[in-house]
Design a protein around this motif. Sequence first.
Motif, mmCIF file in Angstrom:
data_model
loop_
_atom_site.group_PDB
_atom_site.id
_atom_site.type_symbol
_atom_site.label_atom_id
_atom_site.label_comp_id
_atom_site.label_asym_id
_atom_site.label_seq_id
_atom_site.Cartn_x
_atom_site.Cartn_y
_atom_site.Cartn_z
ATOM 1 N N GLY A 1 14.889 12.729 9.806
ATOM 2 C CA GLY A 1 13.630 12.667 9.381
ATOM 3 C C GLY A 1 13.226 12.120 8.305
ATOM 4 N N ASP A 2 14.630 13.036 7.400
ATOM 5 C CA ASP A 2 14.110 12.575 5.651
ATOM 6 C C ASP A 2 14.858 11.893 4.821
ATOM 7 O OD1 ASP A 2 13.099 13.112 3.296
ATOM 8 O OD2 ASP A 2 13.858 15.173 3.234
ATOM 9 N N LEU A 3 14.599 10.428 4.193
ATOM 10 C CA LEU A 3 15.984 9.367 4.261
ATOM 11 C C LEU A 3 16.437 10.090 2.981
ATOM 12 C CD1 LEU A 3 14.265 6.845 4.819
ATOM 13 C CD2 LEU A 3 16.235 7.037 5.801
ATOM 14 N N ARG A 4 15.910 11.520 2.111
ATOM 15 C CA ARG A 4 16.120 12.127 0.424
ATOM 16 C C ARG A 4 17.557 12.790 1.049
ATOM 17 N NH1 ARG A 4 10.850 15.642 -1.361
ATOM 18 N NH2 ARG A 4 11.707 16.195 1.224
ATOM 19 N N LYS A 5 17.698 13.073 2.377
ATOM 20 C CA LYS A 5 19.230 13.188 3.234
ATOM 21 C C LYS A 5 20.201 12.523 2.793
ATOM 22 C CE LYS A 5 17.555 17.380 6.070
ATOM 23 N NZ LYS A 5 17.168 18.150 5.023
ATOM 24 N N LEU A 6 20.186 11.082 3.237
ATOM 25 C CA LEU A 6 19.746 10.063 3.225
ATOM 26 C C LEU A 6 21.655 9.600 1.552
ATOM 27 C CD1 LEU A 6 20.282 6.203 4.537
ATOM 28 C CD2 LEU A 6 20.834 6.512 1.926
ATOM 29 N N ARG A 7 19.757 10.087 0.739
ATOM 30 C CA ARG A 7 19.925 9.802 -0.891
ATOM 31 C C ARG A 7 21.398 11.384 -0.759
ATOM 32 N NH1 ARG A 7 16.052 11.562 -5.274
ATOM 33 N NH2 ARG A 7 17.294 10.597 -7.007
ATOM 34 N N SER A 8 21.124 12.393 -0.811
ATOM 35 C CA SER A 8 21.998 13.557 -1.076
ATOM 36 C C SER A 8 23.665 12.852 -0.399
ATOM 37 C CB SER A 8 21.806 14.811 -0.096
ATOM 38 O OG SER A 8 20.380 15.166 -1.239
ATOM 39 N N TYR B 1 9.949 6.573 4.190
ATOM 40 C CA TYR B 1 10.293 6.275 5.674
ATOM 41 C C TYR B 1 9.688 4.263 5.571
ATOM 42 C CZ TYR B 1 10.118 4.576 10.352
ATOM 43 O OH TYR B 1 10.135 4.298 11.313
ATOM 44 N N ARG B 2 9.047 4.596 4.992
ATOM 45 C CA ARG B 2 7.685 3.096 4.448
ATOM 46 C C ARG B 2 8.629 2.587 4.603
ATOM 47 N NH1 ARG B 2 1.899 4.306 3.302
ATOM 48 N NH2 ARG B 2 1.802 1.495 4.048
ATOM 49 N N LEU B 3 9.159 2.797 3.162
ATOM 50 C CA LEU B 3 9.872 1.408 2.129
ATOM 51 C C LEU B 3 10.513 0.708 3.130
ATOM 52 C CD1 LEU B 3 10.358 0.007 -0.157
ATOM 53 C CD2 LEU B 3 11.626 1.904 -0.776
ATOM 54 N N VAL B 4 11.716 1.610 3.479
ATOM 55 C CA VAL B 4 12.524 1.722 4.775
ATOM 56 C C VAL B 4 11.755 -0.092 6.127
ATOM 57 C CG1 VAL B 4 13.505 1.945 7.133
ATOM 58 C CG2 VAL B 4 14.070 3.274 4.689
ATOM 59 N N VAL B 5 11.022 0.865 6.121
ATOM 60 C CA VAL B 5 9.884 -0.238 7.994
ATOM 61 C C VAL B 5 9.825 -1.978 6.951
ATOM 62 C CG1 VAL B 5 8.092 -0.380 8.839
ATOM 63 C CG2 VAL B 5 9.264 1.508 8.995
ATOM 64 N N LEU B 6 9.680 -1.587 5.665
ATOM 65 C CA LEU B 6 9.238 -2.218 4.922
ATOM 66 C C LEU B 6 10.401 -3.898 4.709
ATOM 67 C CD1 LEU B 6 6.959 -4.219 3.292
ATOM 68 C CD2 LEU B 6 7.339 -3.405 1.138
ATOM 69 N N ALA B 7 11.004 -2.851 4.059
ATOM 70 C CA ALA B 7 12.424 -3.746 4.091
ATOM 71 C C ALA B 7 13.555 -4.193 5.016
ATOM 72 C CB ALA B 7 14.022 -2.918 3.548
ATOM 73 N N VAL B 8 12.724 -3.613 6.316
ATOM 74 C CA VAL B 8 13.376 -4.178 8.024
ATOM 75 C C VAL B 8 12.245 -5.600 7.759
ATOM 76 C CG1 VAL B 8 12.829 -3.610 10.397
ATOM 77 C CG2 VAL B 8 13.926 -2.403 9.005
ATOM 78 N N GLY C 1 1.004 -1.146 0.308
ATOM 79 C CA GLY C 1 0.369 0.257 -0.039
ATOM 80 C C GLY C 1 1.429 1.324 0.115
ATOM 81 N N ILE C 2 2.581 1.107 -0.073
ATOM 82 C CA ILE C 2 2.590 2.339 -0.380
ATOM 83 C C ILE C 2 3.158 2.695 -1.505
ATOM 84 C CG2 ILE C 2 5.619 3.234 -0.407
ATOM 85 C CD1 ILE C 2 5.818 0.917 1.492
ATOM 86 N N LYS C 3 2.528 4.224 -2.090
ATOM 87 C CA LYS C 3 2.691 5.062 -2.880
ATOM 88 C C LYS C 3 4.137 5.393 -2.908
ATOM 89 C CE LYS C 3 -0.174 7.562 -6.675
ATOM 90 N NZ LYS C 3 -1.253 9.012 -6.708
ATOM 91 N N LEU C 4 5.061 4.371 -3.925
ATOM 92 C CA LEU C 4 6.581 5.207 -4.202
ATOM 93 C C LEU C 4 6.299 6.436 -4.352
ATOM 94 C CD1 LEU C 4 8.989 3.753 -2.109
ATOM 95 C CD2 LEU C 4 9.428 2.684 -3.472
ATOM 96 N N ALA C 5 7.148 7.380 -3.725
ATOM 97 C CA ALA C 5 7.225 9.081 -4.700
ATOM 98 C C ALA C 5 8.581 9.309 -3.397
ATOM 99 C CB ALA C 5 6.725 9.739 -3.913
ATOM 100 N N ASP C 6 9.631 10.123 -4.604
ATOM 101 C CA ASP C 6 10.696 10.848 -3.553
ATOM 102 C C ASP C 6 10.226 11.884 -2.700
ATOM 103 O OD1 ASP C 6 13.490 10.948 -3.334
ATOM 104 O OD2 ASP C 6 13.464 12.814 -4.643
ATOM 105 N N LYS C 7 10.378 11.428 -1.620
ATOM 106 C CA LYS C 7 8.998 12.548 -0.648
ATOM 107 C C LYS C 7 9.046 11.023 1.030
ATOM 108 C CE LYS C 7 4.983 14.144 -3.399
ATOM 109 N NZ LYS C 7 3.884 13.926 -3.564
ATOM 110 N N PRO C 8 9.442 11.887 1.900
ATOM 111 C CA PRO C 8 9.361 11.090 3.674
ATOM 112 C C PRO C 8 8.849 10.228 3.526
ATOM 113 C CG PRO C 8 10.508 13.672 3.639
ATOM 114 C CD PRO C 8 9.663 13.674 2.371
ATOM 115 N N SER C 9 7.389 9.907 3.573
ATOM 116 C CA SER C 9 6.853 9.231 4.409
ATOM 117 C C SER C 9 6.827 8.015 3.039
ATOM 118 C CB SER C 9 5.335 9.480 4.181
ATOM 119 O OG SER C 9 4.832 9.233 4.873
#
Length: 208
Positions: A109-116, A34-41, A23-31
């Motif tokens: 709180g923003d994984l886009r900063k990890l990307r950067s 983050y939900r994708l990280v949770v799913l990966a865990v 149910g994750i509508k994946l986009a380059d946005k924080p929420s």
Amino acid sequence: MSAEEKVRTLLDEAGTSYASEAGIKLADKPSPLYRLVVLAVLLSTRIKADIAVDAARELAQWSSPQKMFDATWQQRVDALGRAHYRRYDESTATALGRGAELIIDRYHGDLRKLRSKADGDPEEVRRLLMDLPRLGPVGADIFCREAQLVWPELRPYFDSKALSGAKKLGLPTDPDKLADLVEGHDLARLAAALVRTTLDRDVAAAVR
């Protein structure tokens, strides 16, 4: 059957990404990131993928690191229990809380900063992800496999499970040659479908 025909059939049979299934509508946005990280865990442990996906849906109420951190440990345990994610519920609840805290402290709180911080280097993205509790090489691969939809610098990302599925179907096992069989926006779907081929013999039979 040509490789292109096999891939088209495979995408029709099993081309739903794990993020979409959760149910994750994946986009380059924080929420959604983050939900994708949770799913990966959740998918990283030795537990059935459908249970992990159900658990991700239960945890969707905490769609940011701050919300996950603010939830009590017992609330997280109870949510995992409702999805029958019971063998690892207590340790995973702890890991999710600690992981949320790390993302807040290190990336605001923003994984886009990890990307950067990774500056376009897929291996660095993977290394930084593995700093998160319970997110080892398998979990980092899962995240990157799915995130290539919205982080093009990760493309093409086919981990060992995806390449095993390709071999099973007689498709190229070189990532670049495999990527040539689909458009860029379908790479994440193809990777997920190939993983399902590895895990489920019925998928391979349907394609053949």
